[in-house]
Design a protein around this motif. Structure first.
Motif, mmCIF file in Angstrom:
data_model
loop_
_atom_site.group_PDB
_atom_site.id
_atom_site.type_symbol
_atom_site.label_atom_id
_atom_site.label_comp_id
_atom_site.label_asym_id
_atom_site.label_seq_id
_atom_site.Cartn_x
_atom_site.Cartn_y
_atom_site.Cartn_z
ATOM 1 N N THR A 19 25.926 8.322 -5.708
ATOM 2 C CA THR A 19 24.566 8.075 -5.270
ATOM 3 C C THR A 19 24.470 8.238 -3.772
ATOM 4 N N ALA A 20 23.546 9.068 -3.337
ATOM 5 C CA ALA A 20 23.358 9.263 -1.906
ATOM 6 C C ALA A 20 22.857 7.978 -1.277
ATOM 7 N N ALA A 21 23.435 7.616 -0.154
ATOM 8 C CA ALA A 21 23.042 6.394 0.543
ATOM 9 C C ALA A 21 23.391 6.547 2.008
ATOM 10 N N THR A 22 22.758 5.757 2.842
ATOM 11 C CA THR A 22 23.052 5.822 4.258
ATOM 12 C C THR A 22 24.465 5.357 4.535
ATOM 13 N N ASP A 104 28.450 4.992 8.455
ATOM 14 C CA ASP A 104 27.001 5.070 8.595
ATOM 15 C C ASP A 104 26.632 6.530 8.844
ATOM 16 N N ILE A 105 26.195 7.206 7.809
ATOM 17 C CA ILE A 105 25.905 8.635 7.907
ATOM 18 C C ILE A 105 24.797 8.916 8.921
ATOM 19 N N PRO A 130 23.651 14.601 4.314
ATOM 20 C CA PRO A 130 22.374 15.315 4.429
ATOM 21 C C PRO A 130 22.615 16.805 4.635
ATOM 22 N N LYS A 131 21.902 17.613 3.893
ATOM 23 C CA LYS A 131 22.104 19.057 3.938
ATOM 24 C C LYS A 131 21.690 19.651 5.278
ATOM 25 N N SER A 132 20.918 18.912 6.060
ATOM 26 C CA SER A 132 20.450 19.415 7.356
ATOM 27 C C SER A 132 21.441 19.147 8.492
ATOM 28 N N LEU A 133 22.560 18.498 8.192
ATOM 29 C CA LEU A 133 23.508 18.112 9.237
ATOM 30 C C LEU A 133 24.102 19.355 9.905
ATOM 31 N N LEU A 134 24.017 19.415 11.236
ATOM 32 C CA LEU A 134 24.602 20.533 11.986
ATOM 33 C C LEU A 134 26.107 20.556 11.775
ATOM 34 N N GLY A 149 24.203 24.036 -0.179
ATOM 35 C CA GLY A 149 22.953 23.601 0.424
ATOM 36 C C GLY A 149 23.029 23.292 1.907
ATOM 37 N N PHE A 150 24.215 23.442 2.517
ATOM 38 C CA PHE A 150 24.390 23.141 3.941
ATOM 39 C C PHE A 150 24.202 24.436 4.741
ATOM 40 N N GLU A 151 23.009 24.658 5.236
ATOM 41 C CA GLU A 151 22.700 25.919 5.898
ATOM 42 C C GLU A 151 22.546 25.800 7.406
#
Length: 310
Positions: A19-22, A104-105, A130-134, A149-151
């Motif tokens: 489960t995705a979580a912070t 803590d992501i 998160p898929k938006s992570l640089l 999904g990591f673009e």
């Protein structure tokens, strides 16, 4: 020998549900502090395996994320068992012998990947981050990461650098050769990964870290390092993986780390990629036994611990 080089050890389609979580980790505790550091220092937290959280004046870098726990921590081929090199190993679940310390992501600014074997980027990380992570990634793994999904990627090939300006300084990342094996044919099978020279600076203050990735001290690796000078901190991947299988040794043992450290004029050694998984064959005690503490500083962290370099 026509084997898909990066998929040689990777799982095919098996995924672990998470489960995705912070905050990740059974304890729900975060290693990230409430207040970001304002003085010039680099804090390194070891989260097990090749996973670190590196904090430079409040800018946080996550390396090789692997969050899985228990008997089914991640799914990957086993390089320590015998198999047909032409076919590759049979994929299976691998255990983690320690609990994941937690992270803590939301505090992470940048992710760096040495390569995408799944003890370095596991199914739990894939599902949770998160898929938006640089992300800094080797070019050979760019497409693989994008399919997950990591673009938001910056692909760095050997010898290429990227400078990141932070609110309190600057970070220059340089990709370096990383050779899983001393055998060129085995390197082709396993794929082209990265080591990284990471230079943190703020005004006249500077700290250099060499994070090896999965490499042996081959002639090319060592000749490249000699051009860069002495790092302040050497962070080697250890465990002597593969010594019982047909690939042969594909990560460093104590003797190789000490050879590398001596060649680099004895920087602080902060070993990672040991103890967390049974995949890692050589115990870290071997390094402790062999270190000459008169000339070498060994910074040996427990998982979940942090060391500060000022």
């Amino acid at each position: 020998m026509q084997t898909n080089r990066r998929n040689f050890l990777l799982a095919g389609s098996a995924m672990m549900a998470t489960t995705a979580a912070t905050t990740i980790g059974a304890s729900g505790q975060s290693l990230a502090g409430e207040n970001r550091q304002s003085n010039h220092q680099v804090n390194v937290s070891w989260l097990g395996g090749a996973t670190m959280l590196i904090d430079f004046n409040g800018y946080r870098i996550l390396t090789d994320p692997a969050f899985g726990e228990g008997e089914k921590a991640y799914f990957m081929g086993d390089p320590n068992t015998m198999f047909d090199l032409a076919k590759g190993p049979t994929s299976r679940y691998h255990a983690r012998t320690t609990p994941f310390p937690g992270l803590d992501i939301s505090s992470v600014d940048l992710m760096m990947i040495s390569h995408m074997h799944e003890d370095h980027f596991d199914q739990h990380a894939e599902k949770t981050l998160p898929k938006s992570l640089l992300t800094i990634v080797p070019p050979a793994d760019r497409q693989k990461l994008a399919t997950k999904g990591f673009e938001n990627q910056i692909a760095l090939d050997w010898g290429k650098s990227k400078t990141i300006n932070t609110p309190n300084g600057q970070i220059m990342l340089t990709a370096l050769p990383a050779h899983h094996s001393a055998n060129p044919q085995i390197n082709k099978i396993l794929g082209k990964g990265n080591g990284y020279w990471i230079r943190f600076s703020a005004g006249d203050w500077r700290k250099d870290i060499y994070w090896t990735g999965d490499t042996l001290p081959t002639d090319q690796v060592m000749s490249t390092l000699k051009l860069l000078g002495k790092p302040d901190i050497l962070i080697p991947h250890m465990g002597a993986v593969g010594t019982t299988g047909p690939l042969g040794q594909i990560s460093m043992g104590a003797d190789q780390v000490l050879f590398m450290a001596k060649t680099l004029d004895n920087p602080n050694i902060l070993p990672i990629h040991h103890s967390t998984y049974p995949l890692y064959l050589e115990p870290i005690s071997r390094l402790v036994e062999k270190v000459d503490f008169a000339s070498t500083r060994l910074d040996l962290l427990a998982e979940g611990s942090t060391i500060m370099y000022g």
